[in-house]
Enzyme design. Structure first.
Site, PDB file in Angstrom:
ATOM      1  N   GLY A   1       0.826  -1.204   0.000  1.00  0.00           N
ATOM      2  CA  GLY A   1       0.000   0.000   0.000  1.00  0.00           C
ATOM      3  C   GLY A   1       0.857   1.250   0.000  1.00  0.00           C
ATOM      4  O   GLY A   1       2.070   1.203   0.250  1.00  0.00           O
ATOM      5  N   CYS A   2       0.223   2.375  -0.280  1.00  0.00           N
ATOM      6  CA  CYS A   2       0.970   3.637  -0.395  1.00  0.00           C
ATOM      7  C   CYS A   2       1.472   4.105   0.967  1.00  0.00           C
ATOM      8  O   CYS A   2       2.672   4.341   1.150  1.00  0.00           O
ATOM      9  CB  CYS A   2       0.111   4.691  -1.076  1.00  0.00           C
ATOM     10  SG  CYS A   2      -1.558   4.880  -0.412  1.00  0.00           S
ATOM     11  N   TYR A   3       0.574   4.234   1.944  1.00  0.00           N
ATOM     12  CA  TYR A   3       1.028   4.617   3.284  1.00  0.00           C
ATOM     13  C   TYR A   3       2.074   3.627   3.814  1.00  0.00           C
ATOM     14  O   TYR A   3       3.109   4.047   4.349  1.00  0.00           O
ATOM     15  CB  TYR A   3      -0.152   4.671   4.257  1.00  0.00           C
ATOM     16  CG  TYR A   3      -1.071   5.864   4.137  1.00  0.00           C
ATOM     17  CD1 TYR A   3      -0.590   7.173   4.219  1.00  0.00           C
ATOM     18  CD2 TYR A   3      -2.437   5.693   3.991  1.00  0.00           C
ATOM     19  CE1 TYR A   3      -1.455   8.255   4.150  1.00  0.00           C
ATOM     20  CE2 TYR A   3      -3.308   6.778   3.921  1.00  0.00           C
ATOM     21  CZ  TYR A   3      -2.820   8.058   4.008  1.00  0.00           C
ATOM     22  OH  TYR A   3      -3.672   9.133   3.953  1.00  0.00           O
TER      23      TYR A   3
ATOM     24  N   THR B   1       4.265   1.878   2.371  1.00  0.00           N
ATOM     25  CA  THR B   1       5.586   2.072   1.767  1.00  0.00           C
ATOM     26  C   THR B   1       6.321   3.226   2.432  1.00  0.00           C
ATOM     27  O   THR B   1       7.468   3.096   2.860  1.00  0.00           O
ATOM     28  CB  THR B   1       5.425   2.341   0.250  1.00  0.00           C
ATOM     29  OG1 THR B   1       4.862   1.175  -0.367  1.00  0.00           O
ATOM     30  CG2 THR B   1       6.773   2.660  -0.390  1.00  0.00           C
ATOM     31  N   ALA B   2       5.653   4.370   2.529  1.00  0.00           N
ATOM     32  CA  ALA B   2       6.316   5.541   3.110  1.00  0.00           C
ATOM     33  C   ALA B   2       6.644   5.337   4.586  1.00  0.00           C
ATOM     34  O   ALA B   2       7.706   5.756   5.061  1.00  0.00           O
ATOM     35  CB  ALA B   2       5.431   6.780   2.927  1.00  0.00           C
TER      36      ALA B   2
END
EC number: 1.2.1.38
Lengths: 343, 343, 343, 343
Positions: B148-150, B152-153
């Protein structure tokens, strides 16, 4: 590899040139100058370039620039004209992204830019760098005057109609809208986020410097002086120009869609959309395309052309790279295969 | 050339995959399916792809997809798990950009996603596609669960601290902010321009689906269950995630900058900025980079990590292409040499 | 009618004061000074005031200001302290919207603001103008230090928890986000539309001037020094602050919702939303409200408070008018019945 | 106190009516209906109204509405015409913010709105609620058709020129730009933040529903059918319309500034700016003003008018309240003393 220099690389057209040239397969970035930032790594100012551009800004130096094959000027108006003669003499070819060589009449230029031109003798030689009009001349040019952003969007939109003699060239209207990056990277109140965001206004309606440039190009195409009302507006966004162009038909319109498609059939960077389309600026964000559509509302006497570009790419740095490709015999599209960033 | 299929190509991760794959030197785009848009030219829905992507959406068909070397699922959660077994059986490798294979515990997955998992037997085989953690396993994977995007960060930001045992893994805080494209291309009131523009809010503070995914990854790294408070927020912009991460030091911090630089020294898509930097989301706009900085405010007991990605690239489609490159033995960076679009 | 003067009325807090005072039923706007714009009609600079504010900017003059009942300073930091003693001596009451009188320790003030305080003897007398804390003292104050924008949102959010002794006051975290108007109306590159738009970043993570102000207020409430990690961020929008506050529970939380509702039950400008809410900055756009919600994610040990204000209203000009109302015995809400502009 | 009902209060014109009416000194808000949200507190949907509006949405009920003095319809097109006859019969006066009664020719209306008009007999009685044109008729009207947003900005800008017979009424051009709130609070992909943000496009260039409404009004003023090219565009912002109007002079222009100032000298909600001004939409944000400027670029044959409104206020709810004030003999400005929110 083409050795490239950039003068004045700290502004938006400068960083955009760097974005394009850093990935260009035939370019070696030799020097980038900035009086104010000399010594600073380019990527310290523009972190998006980290890992892609390793050089630092240097003091402007004719010696260093003379070793380049081509030098781009991404400077404020009035700077290039002071340095170009020397570079040309040294055998360097020049692409000026500012306005110094765009207007062929030195007096007209002075009227709009407020200073006397320092090398009017070069104006006749300078080639106006709109490839869709001057492709062959650009190939052999020593000095290319890269068009302004508004003039690119407006001329490409009007040209098929004017060349076909379909519209009254005396009553042209260009209602143009630009994102805030068009104002450059300058510390000014008017383009602060809190001033330009969430709001919209016209500006320069009494007379904008791009007016004579557009009129010059359209006059060439029409073969007679044109009349143009040009009203620029400031959009609450960063990148993109949308020109909405109005012309009065003086002949039966015929198949306008076919006219436009034929006019740009072989152009790699002009895209005529299907009938009924409304081009969005985001469809060209970051790319070198001019995307357009033509409409004849209610089948009436007014033709409307909708023309969009990214003001920093086809309206500045991308068109400059396109010109460089032409000047050095490369594929015109080299380094410019970029898909617009959508959403 | 790798034959690539995309299932569900009408959303933002779909169009972003197309933007990247259309210019990828080793890819042949074979099929892109959409039940709702079958028959429509892809470029009619996404005009930025005109001239770059010539195919049309087709009905989802196992036969067509079975002829691909790899299939990307850019579908809503719960779709991929129904089709993946058949494709794997046909020898096709799969990268799922949705959440179906991200959580290894099927019951935990069902709790957060509200449906029973249809192929829990594949969860153990699926490789979590964060190359900085699982590079070797990804190379040989048949089935990759793209993060997911969150997650990853957040994970990339916390990992060096957790692996070094420097912070209390029980009191982690991730204050994360995402642009509106993270909500997908869905007709919903909450992400209208007039709702999400010029405003800012938290959401899902009671529990967000990315919470168990992040905890799973950090637990693996810590070797013991971690405690995490995760508060996502909606930014009034389109692309970009900024995760602000807080950890309590349980040992002397030492040289945090050196720790982070060493952790990611060989990573092509993680960039640790110099001490004192504040990464901006725009510096990674359109690019596959995760850019970060580490700070110890006032030399106190709290470490802060600032981590930014483009949610559609390193947070979705770009990471998926990075995984594909690894799976097929290509240069990990193939097709991903993109400079962030700034400004 | 209260005779009001404004010193430094060209910035955003100045125009916001004018917006509020022009419609205030008990105010007569007597003078507004600006060295740079003296002679210019206020409405020429701010066309939204056309028809509502008829006066022009004047040169700063003690004589004119001495005829006022109250003078607001909407000046850069360090200006008010030079003029306040003279005005107080003339019997004028003062509300300073800058930072000159916010920190009670003159040395601490100098450390953060870089100059020596010119009237430290007034610091003890100055009342910190947060009505929810100092209402009675404000009523009788000659000199009110109007709080900073971040400090307003952060303190109001933390206070109920700290007063109740529920959280560890040594590990407070405030992750705060502000719109670009917080930077003021100054010609600077960093807050240009093309720099601050469509992007997000932290700034000042090493130490921001609002840190000592917040710590001072929370220390007063806690009765002992507090530890605070404060990370401000810049939002790509104009108005609004969202503070996301994290505290570690050191006692059973009990009914947090009831605690907050009771704490602010009688406050006209603090609104505790129902459990499960996520306040949006737009809900207070243009209004003087601080709207908040409290959450205990997953019932764990971390309490999260979400607190929003309009940085120019409750974070500056609105709070200043609220203080004026208190100082002059008016209804605290006079001139402040404004509904947030949504959408 | 005037008893007011609102039908369809969940959209943007509905919440804007509530914002204005909640603070109107002569209004008692009696009922607000919504089939979909019946039972929900209005402030639960619109938290900006917390503390200002205490009622809940109710089922539409003729009985309740019949007890009102005036009912506003903030419904989609085609709803009001079904309920208005019954309300009028019950002695209730009606202001319709939708399009049902704007076009006097029922067949023309049906052509643009796609359904048959259910009470064409009321079209002759309905008064077009543009106070600057129909003030006296509005005072006595039972049924007011509140103008569309574009038609308000365009007509007010063209009217002085047309009444003076200065321009060719057959070749009018209106290049109009609207913020995204003009599309309403509807779950649609086209106005998502990620679609409409950071981009700009024209739409409806082939024919927009506001075209016949504008032509009708200008035809009345000209005394003969007018020709109009109307191109609307979508701005990447929330509130505001900017109409850029072009007319061809057919007589010597004379003093255009004086013409416009005289035309609107007594109008409380039209503000003609000084010569050389460029009105910004933000100067009217949240306020009921139409602000304009007139330009004659290069002294040529084309006159340009720049006209801005807040589409939700002077373009919808504010104008409706202005009409209500007229209908009930109140000060036309009651409840509308609002200063535009700038920045």
């Amino acid at each position: 590899m083409i050795k490239v220099g950039i003068v004045g690389g700290t502004g938006y057209t400068g960083v955009e040139l760097l974005r394009l040239l850093a990935l260009h397969p035939e370019v070696e970035l030799t020097a980038i100058t900035s009086r104010s930032e000399a010594g600073l790594a380019v990527s310290a100012l523009y972190p998006n370039l980290r890992g892609h551009v390793d050089i630092a800004f240097t003091e402007p130096s004719t010696q260093v620039l003379s070793a380049c094959d081509v030098v781009f000027f991404a400077t404020p108006n009035g700077i290039a004209m002071q340095q170009v003669p020397e570079l040309l003499a040294a055998g360097v070819r020049v692409i000026d992204l500012a306005a110094d060589f765009r207007i062929q009449d030195a007096q007209e230029w002075s009227r709009w830019y407020g200073v006397t031109h320092s090398c009017p003798e070069l104006l006749a030689e300078a080639v106006y760098g709109l490839p869709e009009v001057n492709r062959e001349a650009i190939k052999n040019a020593r000095l290319v005057a890269n068009p302004g952003c508004y003039p690119t969007a407006v001329q490409l939109g009007f040209l098929p109609l004017i060349k076909a003699g379909l519209i009254d060239a005396d009553t042209l209207i260009a209602d143009a809208k630009s994102g805030a990056s068009g104002a450059g990277r300058k510390a000014e109140i008017g383009t602060l986020m809190a001033e330009a965001g969430e709001s919209f206004k016209a500006y320069g309606s009494g007379g904008h410097r791009h007016l004579p440039e557009i009129k010059q190009g359209l006059t060439d195409a029409a073969g007679a002086p044109v009349g143009l009302t040009f009203v620029p507006h400031l959009l609450p966004m960063i990148r993109g120009i949308h020109a909405t162009l109005y012309g009065r038909l003086i002949k039966p319109a015929g198949d306008l869609q076919a006219l436009f498609e034929a006019a740009y059939a072989n152009e790699p960077f002009v895209d005529v959309m299907p009938a009924g389309s409304h081009p969005e600026t985001r469809s060209v964000r970051g790319g070198n395309m001019c995307r357009m559509a033509v409409v004849q509302p209610q089948g009436g006497d007014t033709v409307v052309v909708l023309s969009v570009i990214d003001n920093l790419v086809k309206g500045a740095a991308g068109q400059a790279v396109q010109n460089m490709n032409l000047m050095f015999g490369l594929d015109e599209r080299a380094g410019l295969s970029i898909i617009g960033l959508l959403p």
